[in-house]
Design a protein around this motif. Structure first.
Motif, PDB file in Angstrom:
ATOM      1  N   GLY A 147       4.296 -14.602   9.788  1.00 43.16           N
ATOM      2  CA  GLY A 147       3.260 -15.426   9.188  1.00 43.16           C
ATOM      3  C   GLY A 147       2.067 -14.567   8.809  1.00 43.16           C
ATOM      4  O   GLY A 147       1.964 -13.403   9.199  1.00 43.16           O
ATOM      5  N   MET A 148       1.184 -15.131   8.039  1.00 43.34           N
ATOM      6  CA  MET A 148       0.049 -14.368   7.524  1.00 43.34           C
ATOM      7  C   MET A 148      -0.944 -13.973   8.613  1.00 43.34           C
ATOM      8  O   MET A 148      -1.755 -13.068   8.411  1.00 43.34           O
ATOM      9  N   THR A 149      -0.864 -14.600   9.778  1.00 43.61           N
ATOM     10  CA  THR A 149      -1.809 -14.254  10.847  1.00 43.61           C
ATOM     11  C   THR A 149      -1.177 -13.336  11.897  1.00 43.61           C
ATOM     12  O   THR A 149      -1.830 -12.916  12.848  1.00 43.61           O
ATOM     13  N   ASN A 150       0.098 -13.047  11.729  1.00 49.07           N
ATOM     14  CA  ASN A 150       0.804 -12.243  12.730  1.00 49.07           C
ATOM     15  C   ASN A 150       0.448 -10.773  12.650  1.00 49.07           C
ATOM     16  O   ASN A 150      -0.019 -10.269  11.605  1.00 49.07           O
ATOM     17  N   ASN A 189       5.469   4.870  12.299  1.00 47.65           N
ATOM     18  CA  ASN A 189       5.289   3.427  12.412  1.00 47.65           C
ATOM     19  C   ASN A 189       4.461   2.911  11.249  1.00 47.65           C
ATOM     20  O   ASN A 189       3.651   3.639  10.666  1.00 47.65           O
ATOM     21  N   LEU A 190       4.644   1.642  10.946  1.00 44.17           N
ATOM     22  CA  LEU A 190       3.784   0.964   9.980  1.00 44.17           C
ATOM     23  C   LEU A 190       3.345  -0.348  10.610  1.00 44.17           C
ATOM     24  O   LEU A 190       4.164  -1.234  10.849  1.00 44.17           O
ATOM     25  N   HIS A 191       2.066  -0.434  10.926  1.00 39.96           N
ATOM     26  CA  HIS A 191       1.512  -1.617  11.571  1.00 39.96           C
ATOM     27  C   HIS A 191       1.033  -2.596  10.493  1.00 39.96           C
ATOM     28  O   HIS A 191       0.356  -2.201   9.543  1.00 39.96           O
ATOM     29  N   LEU A 192       1.411  -3.846  10.680  1.00 36.79           N
ATOM     30  CA  LEU A 192       1.145  -4.876   9.682  1.00 36.79           C
ATOM     31  C   LEU A 192       0.244  -5.957  10.280  1.00 36.79           C
ATOM     32  O   LEU A 192       0.487  -6.427  11.399  1.00 36.79           O
ATOM     33  N   HIS A 193      -0.761  -6.337   9.546  1.00 41.03           N
ATOM     34  CA  HIS A 193      -1.684  -7.366  10.053  1.00 41.03           C
ATOM     35  C   HIS A 193      -2.261  -8.146   8.882  1.00 41.03           C
ATOM     36  O   HIS A 193      -2.740  -7.563   7.925  1.00 41.03           O
ATOM     37  N   ALA A 194      -2.229  -9.475   9.012  1.00 45.02           N
ATOM     38  CA  ALA A 194      -2.830 -10.355   8.001  1.00 45.02           C
ATOM     39  C   ALA A 194      -2.245 -10.106   6.619  1.00 45.02           C
ATOM     40  O   ALA A 194      -2.982  -9.967   5.622  1.00 45.02           O
ATOM     41  N   LEU A 195      -0.921 -10.028   6.569  1.00 46.21           N
ATOM     42  CA  LEU A 195      -0.272  -9.785   5.287  1.00 46.21           C
ATOM     43  C   LEU A 195      -0.288 -11.037   4.410  1.00 46.21           C
ATOM     44  O   LEU A 195      -0.491 -12.156   4.892  1.00 46.21           O
ATOM     45  N   GLN A 196      -0.050 -10.824   3.145  1.00 49.97           N
ATOM     46  CA  GLN A 196       0.015 -11.879   2.149  1.00 49.97           C
ATOM     47  C   GLN A 196       1.464 -12.084   1.706  1.00 49.97           C
ATOM     48  O   GLN A 196       2.276 -11.159   1.811  1.00 49.97           O
ATOM     49  N   PRO A 197       1.795 -13.264   1.200  1.00 47.00           N
ATOM     50  CA  PRO A 197       3.172 -13.485   0.733  1.00 47.00           C
ATOM     51  C   PRO A 197       3.627 -12.448  -0.290  1.00 47.00           C
ATOM     52  O   PRO A 197       4.813 -12.086  -0.312  1.00 47.00           O
ATOM     53  N   GLU A 198       2.717 -11.944  -1.111  1.00 41.56           N
ATOM     54  CA  GLU A 198       3.119 -10.940  -2.120  1.00 41.56           C
ATOM     55  C   GLU A 198       3.467  -9.593  -1.509  1.00 41.56           C
ATOM     56  O   GLU A 198       3.963  -8.697  -2.205  1.00 41.56           O
TER      57      GLU A 198
END
Lengths: 114, 117
Positions: free
Chosen positions: B14-17, B75-84
């Protein structure tokens, strides 16, 4: 601005036929030209590569032709097989000064019909 | 061992994960890369690490944060991603920036297929 233009976008060839993919570039600083093969669900894999001091390189059924004056290079797949069905990307690299960054063409989806 | 191993293979977030993508190679390569690939498009370079130091950042949004804990891991840390941001994320390695990918080429992993809801 796309620096490496690849054509066609897709290609259908009969088993045993020749697949031809063309690429053109503009940046004269490019001096390394690899081709990558990508199957669905997989990352690209290096297929064959050429430098501009060579006009042709052959590895098995795969041949790269390079025309430095025209700034064009092409991939020929001889005796195409169904297992060659994949997406092919040409690429170009400007060398160490630019961090060896690869610029990819848009890709060609090849389908080899049995 | 000539493989670049990426985990997980699929990720839905999800976008908040907050999530992380992992990449590992044991070929002794000193350059490691993150690429993003949209469907039917070529890979787009995101980051390059050389000798565990960030060498290239292709103006990637800060919601993507790379990390290279040692010469074998990326590593690639992901936070607050967008659907695009939904795409296939590819890790790659090469011998080093001074010689490769010109000599031995890039070795790509199979990627993580990311879906952002």
């Amino acid at each position: 601005q796309q620096q490496v233009k690849q054509s066609p976008q897709s290609l259908i060839v009969q088993k045993g036929g020749i697949s031809i993919i063309n690429c053109a570039y503009e940046n004269t600083a490019f001096d390394y030209f690899p081709w990558y093969q990508q199957f669905p669900g997989k990352g690209p894999a290096l297929l064959i590569a050429i430098r501009p001091d060579v006009s042709e390189k052959k590895e098995g059924r795969f041949t790269i032709s390079f025309n430095k004056s025209a700034k064009q290079f092409s991939l020929h797949i001889m005796d195409s097989q169904p297992g060659d069905s994949a997406t092919y990307f040409c690429a170009a690299s400007p060398g160490k000064a630019a961090g060896n960054k690869l610029t990819f063409g848009g890709g060609t989806r090849v389908l080899v019909k049995p | 061992d000539t493989e670049v191993t990426q985990t997980p293979k699929h990720l839905v977030m999800g976008m908040t994960n907050k999530k992380s993508l992992k990449c590992e190679q044991h070929m002794g390569h000193r350059a490691m890369y993150w690429y993003k690939q949209k469907a039917k498009k070529p890979p787009e370079l995101m980051f390059v690490y050389s000798y565990e130091k960030l060498s290239i950042n292709e103006s990637v949004p800060s919601r993507f944060s790379p990390e290279c804990p040692n010469s074998s891991l990326l590593n690639l840390h992901l936070h607050a991603l967008q659907p695009e941001d939904s795409a296939l994320y590819l890790c790659a390695s090469s011998q080093g920036l001074s010689r490769a990918p010109r000599t031995s080429g890039l070795f790509f992993g199979s990627g993580t297929q990311l879906s952002v809801l």
